[in-house]
Each structure stands twice: as C-alpha cells, then as structure tokens.
Design a protein around this motif. Structure first.
Motif, PDB file in Angstrom:
ATOM      1  N   PRO A  64       0.831  -1.215   0.000  1.00 54.85           N
ATOM      2  CA  PRO A  64       0.000   0.000   0.000  1.00 54.85           C
ATOM      3  C   PRO A  64       0.859   1.257   0.000  1.00 54.85           C
ATOM      4  N   ALA A  65       0.417   2.267  -0.729  1.00 54.07           N
ATOM      5  CA  ALA A  65       1.181   3.505  -0.846  1.00 54.07           C
ATOM      6  C   ALA A  65       1.206   4.255   0.479  1.00 54.07           C
ATOM      7  N   ALA A  66       2.374   4.772   0.822  1.00 56.69           N
ATOM      8  CA  ALA A  66       2.515   5.579   2.034  1.00 56.69           C
ATOM      9  C   ALA A  66       2.234   7.040   1.722  1.00 56.69           C
ATOM     10  N   ALA A  67       1.903   7.803   2.765  1.00 57.43           N
ATOM     11  CA  ALA A  67       1.584   9.221   2.576  1.00 57.43           C
ATOM     12  C   ALA A  67       2.774  10.007   2.058  1.00 57.43           C
ATOM     13  N   SER A  68       3.992   9.514   2.345  1.00 64.24           N
ATOM     14  CA  SER A  68       5.188  10.246   1.935  1.00 64.24           C
ATOM     15  C   SER A  68       5.578   9.990   0.480  1.00 64.24           C
ATOM     16  N   GLN A  69       4.915   9.030  -0.179  1.00 63.37           N
ATOM     17  CA  GLN A  69       5.245   8.767  -1.567  1.00 63.37           C
ATOM     18  C   GLN A  69       4.710   9.874  -2.482  1.00 63.37           C
ATOM     19  N   GLN A  70       5.364  10.033  -3.615  1.00 63.80           N
ATOM     20  CA  GLN A  70       4.905  11.001  -4.605  1.00 63.80           C
ATOM     21  C   GLN A  70       3.514  10.608  -5.090  1.00 63.80           C
ATOM     22  N   ARG A  71       2.656  11.589  -5.283  1.00 60.28           N
ATOM     23  CA  ARG A  71       1.275  11.328  -5.688  1.00 60.28           C
ATOM     24  C   ARG A  71       1.194  11.234  -7.216  1.00 60.28           C
ATOM     25  N   VAL A  72       0.457  10.217  -7.692  1.00 62.47           N
ATOM     26  CA  VAL A  72       0.252   9.995  -9.123  1.00 62.47           C
ATOM     27  C   VAL A  72      -1.194   9.567  -9.330  1.00 62.47           C
ATOM     28  N   THR A  73      -1.835  10.116 -10.329  1.00 63.33           N
ATOM     29  CA  THR A  73      -3.174   9.692 -10.728  1.00 63.33           C
ATOM     30  C   THR A  73      -3.051   8.742 -11.917  1.00 63.33           C
ATOM     31  N   VAL A  74      -3.660   7.566 -11.809  1.00 61.14           N
ATOM     32  CA  VAL A  74      -3.658   6.587 -12.894  1.00 61.14           C
ATOM     33  C   VAL A  74      -5.098   6.150 -13.145  1.00 61.14           C
ATOM     34  N   LYS A  75      -5.554   6.289 -14.379  1.00 63.80           N
ATOM     35  CA  LYS A  75      -6.901   5.872 -14.764  1.00 63.80           C
ATOM     36  C   LYS A  75      -6.793   4.945 -15.972  1.00 63.80           C
ATOM     37  N   THR A  76      -7.457   3.807 -15.906  1.00 62.34           N
ATOM     38  CA  THR A  76      -7.395   2.815 -16.982  1.00 62.34           C
ATOM     39  C   THR A  76      -8.796   2.394 -17.379  1.00 62.34           C
ATOM     40  N   LYS A  77      -9.043   2.365 -18.690  1.00 58.87           N
ATOM     41  CA  LYS A  77     -10.315   1.887 -19.232  1.00 58.87           C
ATOM     42  C   LYS A  77     -10.041   0.747 -20.203  1.00 58.87           C
ATOM     43  N   ILE A  78     -10.935  -0.234 -20.202  1.00 58.04           N
ATOM     44  CA  ILE A  78     -10.864  -1.343 -21.152  1.00 58.04           C
ATOM     45  C   ILE A  78     -11.836  -1.029 -22.285  1.00 58.04           C
ATOM     46  N   GLN A  79     -11.336  -1.001 -23.513  1.00 62.07           N
ATOM     47  CA  GLN A  79     -12.136  -0.600 -24.659  1.00 62.07           C
ATOM     48  C   GLN A  79     -12.030  -1.653 -25.764  1.00 62.07           C
ATOM     49  N   PRO A  80     -13.053  -1.745 -26.630  1.00 68.20           N
ATOM     50  CA  PRO A  80     -12.952  -2.629 -27.791  1.00 68.20           C
ATOM     51  C   PRO A  80     -11.768  -2.228 -28.673  1.00 68.20           C
TER      52      PRO A  80
END
Length: 387
Positions: free
Chosen positions: A34-50
C-alpha cells in the motif's frame, strides 16, 4: 479411405486464427505494498475498450500543439521514439480489446516523462508476467504533464491479456507512485501538509457545493496566457493558482494562445482574485479587449469571468450577475415597446434573480452586484442586444 487434400493456404489461415490459451487475472498474485503518505502522488486511470476504438483514440493522442512548448505530440514505445500510434493501433483491429491508461504524476514537471513512463510500464510487465505491446504520448496542454498509454490486449504468447481488476484499480497507481518516488524522493512533511490543504480547499472553490450545480459551478475566471507551456508568465500564473488551491483547466484557442479557466466560487472571491492576478501579472497577460462575450464581464484588467451554474433546467439563457431570463420568458417581450416592455422585462429579471439568490446563495450574491449589472447593461447597449 481417402483424405481430402487441403486447399493451398487453408492450413496457414487456420493456424493464424489460433490463439494461445488466455491466462485470467494477470497481476492478481503480485504483491503491491500500500502507498505511504510520503510517496509522490500519481493519478492513474485505466479503461478497457474494444480494439476497434484504438485507432480513433490514437488519432486524438497526436493532437496538435499538445506537446512540449506547443509542439505536436508524438508517440513512443519501450524501445522507439517518434512512433506513429495510429499505425500500431490498426494492427490491433482483430484483438478483442485494448487498454487506455492515463498516468499523471503530481510533479510531472520535474520528471523525464518518457523515461518515467518506460520505467512504469516495465514494472507492469513484471507484475503481469508478460511483455506488453504499448505506445504512449505525453501531453503538456493542462496544468501538469501526463501520459496517455495505449496497451494492446494481447500477451506475449498471443492470448488475450486479462488483467485483474484490483490490480487495475490499485496496483497500477501504486507502481507509478513507486517509480515517481524513486526519481524524486519522498515528499517532505511540508509538501504533504500543503497537498492536504489544497485538497481541503478545493471544495471551497465552488466545485459542486450547491444542489443542482455541476463540476464547473460558481464564478469562473478566464485568462489568456502566453502559448508556450514553459513560458515564465504561464508558469508563474499556474504556480500562483496552485498556491491558492484553485482548480483550473487550460485550453488552446484557435490562434494557439492558451486560455486558462479558473473555478473560483462566489462573486466576491472572483473579484478579489481577479484584481490580485491583474496586479501581479496584468502587464504580461494578453488583453481580451473586444473579445468579451455577452455573458462575460470584465472583472479586472485582462481578467474576465462568468457565472456558470450547470445542470439547472429552469433557465436556458444566462447573462452576467443576475440578469437571466426564465425558460421561454423572452417570448413575452415580443411585440412590446416602450415603458410596457421595460416594466415586464424588469419584472422577469427580478423574479429570476430572486429565484437564483434563493437557490445558489453565496455562489450568486456579491457586494459588487450593482456595479456588475451596470457593466453588463453598458456592454449590451454597445453590442445592440435587445434584452
């Protein structure tokens, strides 16, 4: 008994249609701390598409002027630069699906984004137990650099690539945070506190705080900043908005100038922020004289704004600061002249104004309301608007 001789090429065609067995839930057994509060923040969004949609999405990724310093964005892979995403995506047309992923580090401006994306994808490959076929494009047309990654829906054995949903939801983001932390180091206590304060202040900026308002609710400020993503003035304005905790979006105009749309909230806050921005950057911002629309009002120097409650179906025409007309109310004004028209118009506006005040409160009210109304009336007279 005689066997029928196969037609030339039939065996080869049949073999080409065979796929390796699908391995379900890749990444399920990868241990992701699990990510710790001190880690750099990153947003990752993934979609499954045809897979059929991959080529169309690839065309969007190479949109004009979204690259560094306003250049066109170009694709890259694990081993190659200046790759054509459309050509790769067309090769995937017979696949069952593909993945569309956005990777957006909070401190992307401090990273070599291409190297960073390659390192993240290498970690995904290790967790999924397969080499990945992918292509990425870096966009710089928003407040922070971010990567759009197209991942083919086939593994290195030729089977369908099926990724565990929990890995998509959590594992991919955590791996991206690990790589960013490796590059930039742990966040300091001051950075963590500033980030928490920014998230706390975001709702105070007028985002979705009143019933019936959309994400862009309340007053919005508009600024024309220099077109280059790393221009000193553009960077200074973005840093100022980040310090204030104000959400913003950046758009390219037809002339390649960048328009910043900033969500502020109540009108009084909009006027205050506009004046402060004008005092700090007014001489370096592009002046929108002659380009102000009917629903905008000049708040300070080159900074202008509009009140934009979204999702409210009671009103279809919005003007600046309290001069809306209810649905179809304008039809009642047709054919009227003189004092009778003025009286009915003022009555319609007063009724709509009272309704908006009751519904939106501080998002709509402001101590400088009268001056805003006068500015609008002058603007409308100059533009020849009848209402």
């Amino acid at each position: 008994m005689h066997m029928r001789k196969p037609v030339d090429g039939a065996m080869e065609a049949s073999a080409s249609r065979l796929k390796a067995p699908t391995i379900m839930g890749r990444g399920r057994w990868a241990y992701v701390r699990p990510a710790a509060a001190s880690q750099q923040r990153v947003t990752v969004k993934t979609k499954i598409q045809p897979a059929a949609k991959a080529a169309a999405h690839a065309r969007y990724l190479e949109k004009r002027a979204a690259g560094l310093d306003g250049q066109d964005a170009r694709g890259f892979t694990a081993t190659g630069d200046d790759v054509d995403p459309k050509g790769l995506a067309e090769e995937w047309s017979e696949d069952r699906h593909h993945f569309q992923t956005i990777i957006s580090p909070e401190r992307g401006d401090r990273l070599d984004m291409r190297r960073y994306v390659r390192d993240v994808m290498a970690r995904y490959e290790r967790d999924l137990g397969s080499r990945l076929t992918w292509c990425a494009v870096i966009h710089y047309d928003t407040g922070r650099p971010h990567a759009h990654v197209l991942i083919r829906g086939r593994d290195d054995r030729g089977g369908d690539l099926v990724i565990d949903r929990e890995y998509i939801r959590h594992g991919m983001r955590t791996r991206a945070m690990e790589v960013a932390t490796k590059e930039l180091g742990l966040r300091s206590a001051q950075e963590i506190a500033a980030s928490s304060e920014k998230r706390r202040r975001a709702p105070e900026a007028g985002i979705g705080q009143a019933e019936g308002l959309g994400k862009a609710a309340g007053w919005q400020l508009h600024l024309n900043v220099p077109a280059e993503r790393w221009h000193p003035t553009t960077q200074a304005v973005l840093a100022d908005l980040a310090d204030r905790g104000l959400p913003y979006q950046m758009h390219f105009a037809a002339d390649k100038a960048k328009r910043l749309t900033v969500s502020v909230g109540p009108y009084d806050d909009a006027v205050r922020v506009a004046r402060e921005l004008d005092a700090a950057f007014g001489e370096r911002l592009r002046d929108p004289t002659g380009k102000i629309a009917r629903d905008d009002v000049r708040l300070s120097g080159p900074v202008w704004g509009a009140f934009e409650p979204q999702g409210d179906r009671d009103f279809t025409h919005w003007t600046v600061k309290g001069l809306p007309l209810e649905r179809n109310a304008a039809r009642d004004l047709r054919g009227l002249r003189g004092a009778e028209r003025v009286a009915l118009r003022d009555g319609l506006r007063a009724a709509a104004d009272a309704k908006l005040m009751e519904r939106y409160g501080a998002f709509y009210a402001g101590s400088e309301r009268v001056r805003a109304l006068e500015k609008l009336r002058e603007l409308q007279r100059g533009m020849g608007h009848r209402y």
